[in-house]
Each structure stands twice: as structure tokens, then as C-alpha cells.
Design a protein around this motif. Structure first.
Motif, mmCIF file in Angstrom:
data_model
loop_
_atom_site.group_PDB
_atom_site.id
_atom_site.type_symbol
_atom_site.label_atom_id
_atom_site.label_comp_id
_atom_site.label_asym_id
_atom_site.label_seq_id
_atom_site.Cartn_x
_atom_site.Cartn_y
_atom_site.Cartn_z
ATOM 1 N N GLY A 2 16.964 14.802 -0.634
ATOM 2 C CA GLY A 2 15.732 14.365 0.007
ATOM 3 C C GLY A 2 16.041 13.698 1.321
ATOM 4 O O GLY A 2 17.122 13.141 1.497
ATOM 5 N N ALA A 3 15.079 13.763 2.242
ATOM 6 C CA ALA A 3 15.284 13.154 3.550
ATOM 7 C C ALA A 3 15.381 11.634 3.407
ATOM 8 O O ALA A 3 15.113 11.086 2.330
ATOM 9 N N ASN A 4 15.763 10.951 4.472
ATOM 10 C CA ASN A 4 15.772 9.488 4.463
ATOM 11 C C ASN A 4 14.387 8.983 4.114
ATOM 12 O O ASN A 4 13.398 9.474 4.647
ATOM 13 N N GLY A 5 14.333 8.030 3.219
ATOM 14 C CA GLY A 5 13.043 7.440 2.868
ATOM 15 C C GLY A 5 12.245 8.240 1.861
ATOM 16 O O GLY A 5 11.093 7.932 1.581
ATOM 17 N N ALA A 6 12.864 9.279 1.284
ATOM 18 C CA ALA A 6 12.137 10.125 0.334
ATOM 19 C C ALA A 6 11.869 9.393 -0.983
ATOM 20 O O ALA A 6 10.982 9.777 -1.739
ATOM 21 N N GLY A 7 12.629 8.342 -1.259
ATOM 22 C CA GLY A 7 12.400 7.578 -2.487
ATOM 23 C C GLY A 7 13.512 7.744 -3.515
ATOM 24 O O GLY A 7 13.361 7.344 -4.674
ATOM 25 N N LYS A 8 14.643 8.281 -3.106
ATOM 26 C CA LYS A 8 15.760 8.506 -4.042
ATOM 27 C C LYS A 8 16.307 7.181 -4.571
ATOM 28 O O LYS A 8 16.432 6.977 -5.782
ATOM 29 N N SER A 9 16.627 6.289 -3.653
ATOM 30 C CA SER A 9 17.207 5.004 -4.078
ATOM 31 C C SER A 9 16.224 4.213 -4.923
ATOM 32 O O SER A 9 16.597 3.581 -5.913
ATOM 33 N N THR A 10 14.964 4.248 -4.529
ATOM 34 C CA THR A 10 13.955 3.510 -5.284
ATOM 35 C C THR A 10 13.888 4.027 -6.719
ATOM 36 O O THR A 10 13.809 3.247 -7.672
ATOM 37 N N THR A 11 13.939 5.354 -6.863
ATOM 38 C CA THR A 11 13.920 5.936 -8.208
ATOM 39 C C THR A 11 15.129 5.454 -9.013
ATOM 40 O O THR A 11 14.994 5.006 -10.160
ATOM 41 N N SER A 50 25.795 1.328 -5.884
ATOM 42 C CA SER A 50 24.657 1.278 -4.970
ATOM 43 C C SER A 50 25.020 1.938 -3.640
ATOM 44 O O SER A 50 26.176 2.214 -3.353
ATOM 45 N N GLN A 51 23.976 2.191 -2.868
ATOM 46 C CA GLN A 51 24.159 2.912 -1.616
ATOM 47 C C GLN A 51 25.011 2.109 -0.641
ATOM 48 O O GLN A 51 25.796 2.666 0.118
ATOM 49 N N LYS A 52 24.830 0.781 -0.666
ATOM 50 C CA LYS A 52 25.705 -0.071 0.154
ATOM 51 C C LYS A 52 27.063 -0.143 -0.524
ATOM 52 O O LYS A 52 27.151 -0.092 -1.731
ATOM 53 N N THR A 111 22.645 12.683 -2.632
ATOM 54 C CA THR A 111 23.534 13.097 -1.541
ATOM 55 C C THR A 111 22.713 13.709 -0.414
ATOM 56 O O THR A 111 21.568 14.116 -0.607
ATOM 57 N N HIS A 112 23.307 13.734 0.749
ATOM 58 C CA HIS A 112 22.700 14.456 1.869
ATOM 59 C C HIS A 112 23.510 15.699 2.189
ATOM 60 O O HIS A 112 23.161 16.448 3.088
ATOM 61 N N TYR A 113 24.622 15.905 1.454
ATOM 62 C CA TYR A 113 25.489 17.048 1.748
ATOM 63 C C TYR A 113 25.124 18.222 0.843
ATOM 64 O O TYR A 113 25.111 18.102 -0.377
ATOM 65 N N ASP A 123 0.815 -1.210 0.000
ATOM 66 C CA ASP A 123 0.000 0.000 0.000
ATOM 67 C C ASP A 123 0.847 1.259 0.000
ATOM 68 O O ASP A 123 0.364 2.349 -0.274
ATOM 69 N N PHE A 124 2.121 1.077 0.327
ATOM 70 C CA PHE A 124 2.998 2.224 0.507
ATOM 71 C C PHE A 124 3.520 2.718 -0.844
ATOM 72 O O PHE A 124 4.014 1.936 -1.657
ATOM 73 N N VAL A 125 3.386 4.021 -1.084
ATOM 74 C CA VAL A 125 3.868 4.594 -2.342
ATOM 75 C C VAL A 125 5.253 5.192 -2.093
ATOM 76 O O VAL A 125 5.386 6.221 -1.453
ATOM 77 N N ALA A 126 6.292 4.517 -2.581
ATOM 78 C CA ALA A 126 7.660 4.969 -2.316
ATOM 79 C C ALA A 126 8.057 6.065 -3.287
ATOM 80 O O ALA A 126 8.772 6.995 -2.934
ATOM 81 N N VAL A 127 7.598 5.945 -4.546
ATOM 82 C CA VAL A 127 7.857 6.970 -5.559
ATOM 83 C C VAL A 127 6.521 7.290 -6.197
ATOM 84 O O VAL A 127 5.806 6.396 -6.646
HETATM 85 N N1 LIG Z 1 11.825 -3.491 -1.205
HETATM 86 C C1 LIG Z 1 11.090 -2.654 -0.441
HETATM 87 N N2 LIG Z 1 9.991 -3.112 0.186
HETATM 88 C C2 LIG Z 1 9.240 -2.273 0.947
HETATM 89 N N3 LIG Z 1 9.514 -0.976 1.142
HETATM 90 C C3 LIG Z 1 10.604 -0.479 0.554
HETATM 91 C C4 LIG Z 1 11.455 -1.284 -0.267
HETATM 92 N N4 LIG Z 1 12.468 -0.511 -0.729
HETATM 93 C C5 LIG Z 1 12.259 0.717 -0.209
HETATM 94 N N5 LIG Z 1 11.146 0.741 0.555
HETATM 95 C C6 LIG Z 1 10.605 1.927 1.264
HETATM 96 O O1 LIG Z 1 10.465 2.958 0.348
HETATM 97 C C7 LIG Z 1 10.802 4.205 0.943
HETATM 98 C C8 LIG Z 1 11.828 4.915 0.091
HETATM 99 O O2 LIG Z 1 13.052 4.228 0.218
HETATM 100 P P1 LIG Z 1 14.362 4.714 -0.530
HETATM 101 O O3 LIG Z 1 15.417 3.728 -0.203
HETATM 102 O O4 LIG Z 1 14.068 4.953 -1.955
HETATM 103 O O5 LIG Z 1 14.643 6.079 0.210
HETATM 104 P P2 LIG Z 1 15.915 7.024 0.048
HETATM 105 O O6 LIG Z 1 15.400 8.341 -0.392
HETATM 106 O O7 LIG Z 1 16.951 6.390 -0.782
HETATM 107 O O8 LIG Z 1 16.387 7.143 1.561
HETATM 108 P P3 LIG Z 1 17.883 7.197 2.149
HETATM 109 O O9 LIG Z 1 18.301 8.619 2.107
HETATM 110 O O10 LIG Z 1 17.696 6.726 3.546
HETATM 111 O O11 LIG Z 1 18.726 6.312 1.320
HETATM 112 C C9 LIG Z 1 11.301 3.905 2.337
HETATM 113 O O12 LIG Z 1 10.267 4.197 3.259
HETATM 114 C C10 LIG Z 1 11.567 2.422 2.315
HETATM 115 O O13 LIG Z 1 11.279 1.844 3.560
#
Ligand SMILES: Nc1ncnc2c1ncn2[C@@H]1O[C@H](COP(=O)(O)OP(=O)(O)OP(=O)(O)O)[C@@H](O)[C@H]1O
Ligand SMILES: [Mg+2]
Lengths: 312, 370
Positions: free
Chosen positions: A40-49, A86-88, A195-197, A19-23
Motif C-alpha cells: 500500500g502507498a504511504n498512509g494507506a493504513g498498514k501500520s495502523t492495522t 515496529s517501522q521505526k 513492504t514497499h518492495y 474525523d480521519f478514517v485511517a483503517v
Molecule cells: N496517532 C495518529 N493520529 C492521527 N493520525 C494518524 C495517527 N497514526 C496514523 N495516522 C494517520 O493515519 C494514516 C495511516 O497511517 P499508517 O501509518 O497506518 O500508514 P502506512 O500505510 O503505514 O504508511 P507508510 O507506508 O508511510 O508507513 C496516515 O494518514 C497517518 O497520518
């Protein structure tokens, strides 16, 4: 650097996890050779994008093309055209520098001659001359990040995605890393980087600010600072920023405040810049007030302002 | 193919450099063998025994000789009537053979000749086993005398029904070692493969590898080959160790053994890969892998419980356990010296299992990959 057509186009890109909209309904374009920053803040959806643009994750809806290739229809084609960090941290820590380079060259299918050339390039780029036999685990963080970048661009991709490449790295190494990004960009490589900087973000040609999966603002640094046109920011030096913030919040002229080092930045309402009144309030509260001076908005001011307006 | 090779070479280096994986693959198996080999060894040899021979006849000496020749008993010495208690208490001997005065006379007279054997009962298991040996030995001896006493009797001499208390076919270490080999090889191969893939997921290197133009199949191949080779080395190590420590005979062909082990281990690796596609953390992977490999191999392969004595529905499930087929083939090679002519259906079953499970893992991995 803008050669017309965008090398990355994103159109109404959306990704849900349950149900969660990440992007959420993201649209933008990136020019060739551009350094495009994601804030963007943590969890903003950057990595997902980024992962969707790399062909690692399927979008729920919307489209995106990278290097002219649709990420949904041909993720393998996308992978061939891009480099990704990747971020890791993503090298094998128990392998040596040379072994890591050899492995990534191997899975990218580099020819022997090409390998020699790229190996030399990566070693030089990372500043690892003579340390090919060191275990990657034993390298300092900044050097490892440069090596990871080198391994990600062994196959000379025209587009590079870097997800928080300088997380946890000292300022000197960060600066060195950004010189590499500049060099890539100058060679025509498109770089999309998160980046966060703030100082790093200022380095980007354009910046996208993401908030809760949505695009909150997009533009060059000066365009983003233009969001403050008509409002002014003053920097106020008192010995006690926390106390000062509390006092300023009650002043009718102040829209909002934020801590900026040991000082406080106050955003003043349109046309309202009675600095004497502010000084009076602060002195009445028992604070010793140093300089109160209007300042240019920094990117951090912009970022916090965008976040605030999104949140309310 | 060159890409698979690159993956394989990298994996080899990682195994070689990671002491934990290497010890899991090479040292733990032999340790397991020692531990289980000795713990599961129900046979007892060289029980220390003293003799209290009051008869001092050729017949009594023959009886003592029969005990010694059996190799189950080591003669420590003679003991007087009164010395027996002290000797047993001190634990110097576990058994005392008492031959009463007049035994020879009774034997020749056709009378029953009671013989007494005192057994130290503080370890009930050992005592029971020793009692079994004694009984069997004495019956063999008395059968001889019956034959001598009634040579011309019309009826056949009394047939001795050996009481197989210690069931040499089922419990002897020779029968257990192949089971141990299956168990250990399965456990180490499945767990180490599963962990190696999941570790890459956890550390994020998997995502980096997925970015390269590298098919899931090349990845799987490259990942499996090093583990196949290391597990083969480790399995041969167990076989050699068992030959050396437990007098395991190796009657068949080493080449056939290699083939059988390869088929079995491919199935195990495939299972490990499959487990890695359904788990996201090393902990979960370890638990699933241990459960999926060790429970069936231990309980449903015929290693400990004979398949024939299981309920029918349980017997049916054993057809899905590769160790079942592996055990048939391995016992054939090692104990009987038979070849594929005899157990080809089992080899076929192993090959089928390996193909099925690797295919399943590849399909799942490919779905995760894209
Ligand atoms: N595979 C997944 N399953 C469920 N939720 C996910 C998954 N991947 C990411 N999310 C959620 O999607 C949201 C966005 O995550 P994302 O990693 O894109 O954030 P981010 O902007 O990269 O944050 P950060 O700055 O911490 O790296 C987060 O709330 C995360 O918990
Ligand atoms: Mg992220």
C-alpha cells in the motif's frame, strides 16, 4: 501450510483519528505458517492495522483475533503470543548487541538457561558472532534489522508482525532477511509483513493491497495477476519513455501506461492488441521503437492497476 | 521485579554511555552552584583598606584594630593626606579610614569625634554593603566610649541598634546554599527523567518495550531507580562542594539528609514522569519540565522571596511546592543540626507529594500503555 482455522481473523476493523478514517472496514484472515504481505502507498493504513492487531492501539470498531485472542478484550494476551518489529528502528543504539539482547530477554522474563540458548540463536541469526560488544549504533543497517528481528522473537512467538522490516537496507541484506522469514514460516510461525518492495511482495504466500484504509485486493501473486485476464500488457522499448507515454495515451487501444525501467508498459483494452498500429504512432512521433512484445503482468502492474482503479 | 531490574540496568548503561545526560546530572549542578553561589553572595569580605591616622593615639590604633578584626577589611597600609586620591584611583584600595588629629582628646572630653571613611563608589552595591559594615563598626566602637565616658551616669548607655543592611540571616550564602541545592536537584531530576521517557517515545523503543509483558509499574520503577541514585550522588556532591567552597556547616545527621533528599528527589522524579506523559517531543518535555520545576522552586519555596511576605493567595500556592518543605528540613539539618523530631511534618509533606505525583504519572502512563 494451510491448517484450516485462521490464526489471525480481522472483521470489519476500523480506526479513526478524529474525523480521519485511517483503517476502514477491513476484513481478512491469515493462516498459520503463512507469509502474509501488506502492500500500500504511504498512509494507506498498514501500520495502523498492525498496531491494532498487536494490541498497541484500540480499534474504533470491528473485531480482530490474534492467536485466538480478541485484541480489544485482552491486548495483554495478544502481546504474549506475538513478536513485533515496529517501522521505526527499535533497538537502543547506545547499547551493545549483548546489552540489547539481555534487556529484551529481561523484560520478556526469559529464564537464565533459556536466555543462553536464545542469545546464541539471535547472534547466529544476525551473523554477529564475536561482535556482541559492538555498539548497535555502529552496525550496518542490514545487520541491525536482523538483530531487531532476533530481539522481537526472543520469546519464540507463534505469530510475528514486521512493519517495513527492510526499509533502507541493501538488496543483499534484504534477501538474507527474507531467508529468515522463510525459515520462520517453515517452522510454522505466521508472519504478517508490510513492504514497499514488489520483489519482496512476490515472496509472500498471499498479498493484501491497501488503499486509503480499505482493502483493495487480496490473493496470491497469481490470483492478483489474474485480475488482468482478458487484457494484455505490452512492453515497449523506446529511447524516451516519457515521450512514448504521452504518445501512447492518445491511442484508442491503450487503457493506461506506466514506466517500467527504461521501457513503458501499456495496458491494452480488452481484445484490442493491434501492435502494428502502436508502432506506427510512435514512429510518426519521431521515436525509434525497439521491441514491442506482450509480457506477463508483474506484481507492480497489478499494484498500479489496483491503485488507478481505486483512485478513479 | 526482575523485569524492573532489567529496565533499571539498561537505563544505567544508557546514562553512563550518554555523556550529555551524565554531565547534566553531575557536572552542571556543581557549575550552577559556583555560578549562583558567587553571584548571589551579597556578603563582602576582605575589602582592601588604607589608613590615614593623623591622631596616632592608642584610641586611634584601637579603632583600626576593630576594623581589621571584623575580617571585612584587610589593612593594606598607611597613607598620607595627599596619597589618598591616587590610591583610590588606582583601585589599590576600596576604602580609606581617616582618623583626624585630636580624636582621642575629643573622645575623652565627651565631645563628638568625627571619623571619616572614604569608599570607592564605582560599584554601588559593594559600596552600600561596605558602608553598612563601617556604620555598624563605628557605632559599636562609640558605644564603648560612651560607656567609658559616663561610667556612673544614672541612665543606661545609649543602646546601639545595629542596622542590618546586609541582613546576615536572609542573604548570607549559608542561607542561600540550601535553596540552591533544592533548585539544582529539582531541575536536573525532573528534566532528565522527563527527557529519558520522551526520548524512548520519539525513537520508537517505547513501542517495542510496550510489546513485552511488562507492567507500567515495573517500567516506571526500573526507569526511576537509576535516576534516583544518580541524583542522590549529585545532590550529595552539591552539599560537599558547598561545604568546601562556601563553608556550609553540616551540623545534622547525614542519614537524615539522605532520607530527606530521597523523599524530595522521588517527588521530582515523579514530576518528571508525569511531564513525560503529557508531552510527545523532547522539546516540549524540556520546556514543561523546566517551567514546572524551576519557577516554583525559585519563586515559591522561600528560597529568594520569604513566604511570610507574600500575598495570602500566593502563600496558599506554596503549600503545593515540595521545595518549600525540603528547604525547611534541609536548613534544619545543615544549619541548625535539628532532626526529624522538629521537621517531621515537612518530611510527611514531601512523602505525600511524591506519592501523589508518582501515582498520577503511573495512572496516566498505564492509560497510554494499554
Ligand atoms: N496517532 C495518529 N493520529 C492521527 N493520525 C494518524 C495517527 N497514526 C496514523 N495516522 C494517520 O493515519 C494514516 C495511516 O497511517 P499508517 O501509518 O497506518 O500508514 P502506512 O500505510 O503505514 O504508511 P507508510 O507506508 O508511510 O508507513 C496516515 O494518514 C497517518 O497520518
Ligand atoms: Mg507504516
Amino acid at each position: 501450510m494451510n491448517t484450516g482455522a485462521d490464526t489471525i481473523t480481522v472483521d470489519r476493523l476500523t480506526r479513526r483519528f478524529g474525523d480521519f478514517v485511517a483503517v476502514d472496514d477491513l476484513s481478512f484472515g491469515v493462516h498459520q505458517g503463512e507469509i502474509f504481505g501488506f502492500l500500500g502507498a504511504n498512509g494507506a493504513g498498514k501500520s495502523t492495522t498492525i498496531r491494532m492487531l498487536c494490541g498497541l492501539l484500540l480499534p474504533t470498531s470491528g473485531t480482530a483475533t490474534v492467536g485466538g485472542v480478541d485484541v480489544r478484550r485482552d491486548p495483554e494476551g495478544v502481546k504474549r503470543r506475538i513478536g513485533y518489529m515496529s517501522q521505526k528502528f527499535s533497538l537502543y543504539e547506545q547499547l551493545t548487541v549483548d546489552e540489547n539482547i539481555r534487556f529484551f530477554a529481561g523484560i520478556y522474563g526469559l529464564s537464565r538457561a533459556k536466555f543462553e540458548e536464545r542469545h546464541r540463536f539471535v547472534i547466529e541469526m544476525a551473523g554477529l558472532e564475536g561482535r556482541g560488544r559492538s555498539l548497535t549504533r555502529d552496525l550496518p543497517g542490514g545487520v541491525r534489522q536482523r538483530l531487531a528481528l532476533g530481539c522481537a522473537i526472543l520469546h519464540e512467538p507463534p505469530i510475528v508482525f514486521l512493519d517495513e522490516p527492510t526499509g533502507g537496507v541493501d538488496p543483499l541484506s534484504r534477501r538474507r532477511f527474507w531467508r529468515l522469514i522463510d525459515t520462520l514460516s517453515a517452522q510454522g510461525v505466521t508472519v504478517l509483513v508490510t513492504t514497499h518492495y514488489m520483489d519482496e511482495a512476490e515472496h509472500c504466500h498471499r498479498i493484501a493491497i491497501m488503499h486509503a484504509g480499505r482493502l483493495a485486493a487480496l490473493g496470491t501473486t497469481s490470483e492478483l495477476k489474474g485480475l488482468f485476464r482478458g487484457r494484455s500488457i505490452v512492453e515497449i522499448d523506446t529511447g524516451n519513455p516519457v515521450m512514448a507515454m504521452r504518445v501512447l495515451q492518445d491511442a484508442p487501444a491503450v487503457e493506461k501506461t506506466s514506466v517500467f525501467g527504461t521501457a513503458v508498459h501499456a495496458v491494452l483494452r480488452h481484445g484490442d492488441d493491434d501492435l502494428a498500429e502502436l508502432r506506427q504512432r510512435l514512429t510518426a512521433a519521431g521515436l525509434t521503437v525497439g521491441a514491442i512484445a506482450p509480457v506477463e503482468p508483474s506484481l507492480e502492474d497489478v499494484f498500479l492497476d489496483v491503485m488507478d482503479r481505486r483512485a478513479s | 521485579m526482575r523485569k524492573a531490574l532489567a529496565v533499571g540496568r539498561k537505563e544505567f548503561r544508557q546514562i553512563a554511555r550518554d555523556g550529555r545526560t551524565l554531565s547534566v546530572l553531575l557536572v552542571v549542578p556543581v557549575l550552577f552552584l559556583l555560578l549562583f553561589g558567587y553571584a548571589l553572595n551579597w556578603d563582602i569580605h576582605h575589602v582592601k583598606m588604607a589608613v590615614n591616622d593623623q591622631d596616632r593615639s592608642p584610641e586611634s590604633r584601637a579603632l583600626v584594630q576593630a576594623f581589621v578584626r571584623s575580617t571585612y577589611f584587610d589593612l593594606v597600609g598607611e597613607v598620607s593626606d595627599r596619597g589618598i586620591g591616587a590610591l583610590m584611583d588606582a583601585g589599590t584600595v576600596r576604602a580609606v579610614l581617616v582618623i583626624p588629629d585630636g580624636t582621642a582628646r575629643r573622645l575623652h572630653g565627651g565631645e563628638p569625634a568625627p571619623i571619616q571613611v572614604l569608599i570607592d563608589g564605582d560599584d554601588a552595591n559593594t559600596a552600600t554593603t561596605v558602608q553598612g559594615y563601617v556604620q555598624s563598626l563605628l557605632e559599636t566602637q562609640s558605644a564603648k566610649y560612651r560607656l567609658q565616658a559616663y561610667p556612673r551616669a544614672g541612665r543606661p548607655p545609649v543602646r546601639v541598634e545595629p542596622r542590618v543592611w546586609y541582613n546576615p540571616e536572609l542573604r548570607s550564602v549559608l542561607f542561600l546554599v540550601p535553596g540552591l541545592i533544592a533548585y539544582i536537584a529539582m531541575l536536573t531530576a525532573v528534566i532528565s527523567t522527563a527527557l529519558s521517557v520522551v526520548r524512548e517515545k520519539e525513537r520508537g523503543t517505547m513501542e517495542q518495550v510496550r510489546m513485552a509483558p511488562l507492567g507500567a509499574l515495573s517500567y516506571v520503577t526500573g526507569k526511576s531507580i537509576p535516576y534516583l541514585i544518580v541524583s542522590l550522588v549529585s545532590s550529595f556532591g552539591i552539599v560537599v562542594a558547598a561545604m568546601w567552597l562556601f563553608d556550609l556547616p553540616m551540623r545534622g545527621s547525614w542519614l537524615v539528609l539522605l532520607l530527606t533528599l530521597t523523599l524530595f528527589l522521588l517527588g521530582a522524579l515523579g514530576l518528571g514522569l508525569f511531564v513525560s506523559t503529557i508531552s510527545d517531543s523532547q522539546q516540549v518535555a524540556f520546556q514543561i519540565a523546566a517551567l514546572a520545576s524551576f519557577m516554583p522552586t525559585l519563586l515559591l519555596s522561600g528560597f529568594i522571596f520569604p513566604i511570610a511576605s507574600m500575598p495570602v493567595w500566593l502563600q496558599a500556592t506554596t503549600y503545593l511546592v515540595p521545595a518549600r518543605y525540603f528547604l525547611v528540613a534541609l536548613r534544619g539539618i545543615v544549619l541548625k543540626g535539628t532532626g526529624p523530631a522538629v521537621f517531621w511534618p515537612d518530611l510527611l509533606a514531601l512523602a505525600l507529594f511524591a506519592t501523589a505525583v508518582i501515582g498520577l504519572a503511573a495512572v496516566r502512563l498505564r492509560r497510554e500503555w494499554a
